[in-house]
Design an enzyme around this catalytic site. Structure first.
Site, mmCIF file in Angstrom:
data_model
loop_
_atom_site.group_PDB
_atom_site.id
_atom_site.type_symbol
_atom_site.label_atom_id
_atom_site.label_comp_id
_atom_site.label_asym_id
_atom_site.label_seq_id
_atom_site.Cartn_x
_atom_site.Cartn_y
_atom_site.Cartn_z
ATOM 1 N N GLY A 1 0.845 -1.204 0.000
ATOM 2 C CA GLY A 1 0.000 0.000 0.000
ATOM 3 C C GLY A 1 0.876 1.248 0.000
ATOM 4 N N ARG B 1 1.095 -5.187 -4.976
ATOM 5 C CA ARG B 1 1.243 -6.304 -4.041
ATOM 6 C C ARG B 1 1.481 -7.514 -4.933
ATOM 7 N NH1 ARG B 1 -0.510 -4.130 0.782
ATOM 8 N NH2 ARG B 1 -2.262 -2.684 0.708
ATOM 9 N N GLY C 1 5.676 -1.808 3.765
ATOM 10 C CA GLY C 1 5.243 -2.282 5.077
ATOM 11 C C GLY C 1 5.728 -3.692 5.349
ATOM 12 N N ASP C 2 5.022 -4.337 6.242
ATOM 13 C CA ASP C 2 5.400 -5.654 6.724
ATOM 14 C C ASP C 2 5.637 -6.683 5.596
ATOM 15 O OD1 ASP C 2 5.666 -7.509 8.857
ATOM 16 O OD2 ASP C 2 3.672 -8.267 8.379
ATOM 17 N N GLY C 3 4.660 -6.810 4.694
ATOM 18 C CA GLY C 3 4.774 -7.786 3.610
ATOM 19 C C GLY C 3 5.964 -7.476 2.708
ATOM 20 N N THR D 1 4.540 2.761 5.390
ATOM 21 C CA THR D 1 3.146 2.317 5.541
ATOM 22 C C THR D 1 2.426 3.281 6.476
ATOM 23 O OG1 THR D 1 1.686 0.641 6.502
ATOM 24 C CG2 THR D 1 3.938 0.644 7.316
ATOM 25 N N ASP E 1 0.193 2.303 8.435
ATOM 26 C CA ASP E 1 -0.354 1.510 9.545
ATOM 27 C C ASP E 1 0.401 1.633 10.866
ATOM 28 O OD1 ASP E 1 -2.215 0.605 7.727
ATOM 29 O OD2 ASP E 1 -1.185 -1.277 7.314
ATOM 30 N N ASP F 1 2.601 -0.337 12.030
ATOM 31 C CA ASP F 1 2.442 -1.657 12.648
ATOM 32 C C ASP F 1 3.737 -2.454 12.708
ATOM 33 O OD1 ASP F 1 2.658 -1.951 9.908
ATOM 34 O OD2 ASP F 1 1.048 -3.421 9.725
ATOM 35 N N ARG G 1 -26.156 14.257 16.350
ATOM 36 C CA ARG G 1 -26.022 12.834 16.047
ATOM 37 C C ARG G 1 -24.681 12.323 16.550
ATOM 38 N NH1 ARG G 1 -26.986 13.599 9.658
ATOM 39 N NH2 ARG G 1 -29.202 13.194 9.567
ATOM 40 N N GLY H 1 -5.519 0.718 9.114
ATOM 41 C CA GLY H 1 -4.464 0.290 10.039
ATOM 42 C C GLY H 1 -4.253 -1.211 10.049
ATOM 43 N N ARG H 2 -4.983 -1.903 9.200
ATOM 44 C CA ARG H 2 -4.924 -3.374 9.161
ATOM 45 C C ARG H 2 -5.168 -3.931 10.573
ATOM 46 N NH1 ARG H 2 -3.054 -6.185 4.749
ATOM 47 N NH2 ARG H 2 -2.029 -4.356 3.909
ATOM 48 N N GLY I 1 -10.216 14.295 20.008
ATOM 49 C CA GLY I 1 -11.184 14.433 21.102
ATOM 50 C C GLY I 1 -12.395 13.517 20.960
ATOM 51 N N ARG J 1 -25.463 13.669 30.694
ATOM 52 C CA ARG J 1 -24.813 14.923 31.140
ATOM 53 C C ARG J 1 -25.059 16.062 30.155
ATOM 54 N NH1 ARG J 1 -20.080 12.216 31.577
ATOM 55 N NH2 ARG J 1 -19.175 13.700 30.115
ATOM 56 N N ARG K 1 -4.753 7.391 2.707
ATOM 57 C CA ARG K 1 -3.462 6.987 2.136
ATOM 58 C C ARG K 1 -2.881 8.029 1.202
ATOM 59 N NH1 ARG K 1 -3.811 0.798 0.905
ATOM 60 N NH2 ARG K 1 -3.636 1.462 -1.247
#
Ligand code: F6P
Length: 320
Positions: free
Chosen positions: A11, A72, A102-104, A125, A127, A129, A162, A170-171, A185, A211, A253
């Protein structure tokens, strides 16, 4: 080393271009030849490789995405594709490869290292991670994009009284959600590392309503295995608060990298060049505290990422 190459894989993340620029210009500064490989490991297999020069990376420091494109590659994980990839490195006489991903993607780099190729990995990445580094390139930009979306959603959420559940990427990692919740917040945050309590969440929202709170923002990481619309419906049903669902998806992204991501990408990209120049190979470049660090690639990828309990606790304390 005198001849290196760079690719981006997996990614895309904001700051990848800044990192490519640092690798290319850093290599040229150190009298090395530098090649760009298109579409990650797919382009390596296909031999889509060409020399880059100082102007190949002009005007990209501020651009999101990756000018080298990314993919990928399932093909790379198969023996035939992998063999072609290693052959290409030999055909082009590439002595060292910088992999940004990233990881992969970094696991792909490790596979090359185990086959005797010289590699250095950079954590690209959104993520955040990877256990071996405090921050990955693109994470900060992504959090800021989410914050800007939260502000917009908060306006309409407050006008209509609403609640809104906002799903972020973030996988399997909850860092984007946690940081966005604390800095935006939010009233509540759900991340995959901590077992979610929907009852607890609804209790918090009802307490807030009692409240006098007329609207709430709930951040949900994509790794939490309950569909976002379903969660919004449950909240509406159990709390009586009209609740909408928003999945932010790919907007997280894209976009111009923040100053922080540009700094990280420039420093890490240049560090990768220095390592290869000095024949220090099979390393993963990261950041610990304020220090650019590097670890053995295999050890780095084995490091487990822990959830930042301090950030998680603070998000909860300040959301009362
Ligand atoms: O790894 C980055 C990431 O955006 C994850 O947060 C997400 O789960 C995944 O990639 C989406 O991948 P794809 O681009 O293949 O849809």
């Amino acid at each position: 080393m005198k001849r290196i190459a760079v690719l981006t894989s997996g990614g895309d993340s904001p700051g990848m271009n800044t990192a490519i620029r640092a690798v290319v210009r850093g290599a040229i500064y150190n009298d090395m030849e530098v090649y760009g490989i298109k579409r990650g490991y797919e382009g390596l297999i296909a031999g889509d490789i060409s020399e880059m020069n100082v102007s190949s990376v002009s005007d990209i420091i501020q651009r999101g995405g990756t000018v080298l494109h990314t993919a990928r590659s399932a093909h790379f994980m198969e023996s035939e594709g992998f063999k072609r990839a290693t052959d290409m490195l030999e055909n082009f006489e590439i002595e060292g490869l910088v992999v940004i991903g990233g990881d992969g993607s970094l696991n792909g780099a490790l596979k090359l290292a185990k086959a005797g190729k010289a590699v250095v990995g950079l954590p690209g990445t959104i993520d955040n991670d990877l256990g071996y580094t405090d921050y990955t390139i693109g994470f900060d930009t992504s959090v800021n994009t989410v914050l800007s979306a939260i502000s917009n959603i908060r306006d309409t959420s407050s006008s209509h009284e609403r609640s809104t559940v906002i799903e972020v990427m973030g996988r399997n990692c909850g860092d984007i959600a946690l940081h966005a919740a604390l800095c935006g917040g939010a009233e509540a945050v759900l991340i995959p590392e901590i077992e979610p309590s929907i009852n607890g969440l609804c209790r918090t929202l009802i307490q807030g309503k009692n409240r006098g709170k007329r609207h709430s923002i709930i951040i949900k990481a994509e790794g939490v295995k309950i569909p976002t619309q379903e969660l919004a419906d449950i909240i509406t049903e159990r709390t009586g608060l009209e609740t909408k669902a928003v999945v932010l998806a790919y907007i997280q992204r894209g976009g111009a990298p923040t100053g922080r991501d540009r700094m990280l990408a420039s420093q890490m990209g240049y560090k990768a060049v220095e390592l290869l120049r000095d024949d220090v190979i099979n390393r993963a470049v990261g950041i610990r505290g304020n220090e650019i660090t590097h670890y053995d690639l295999e050890e780095a990828l084995a490091m487990k990422r822990e959830v930042n309990q301090g950030v998680s606790d603070l998000a909860e304390i300040l959301s009362i």
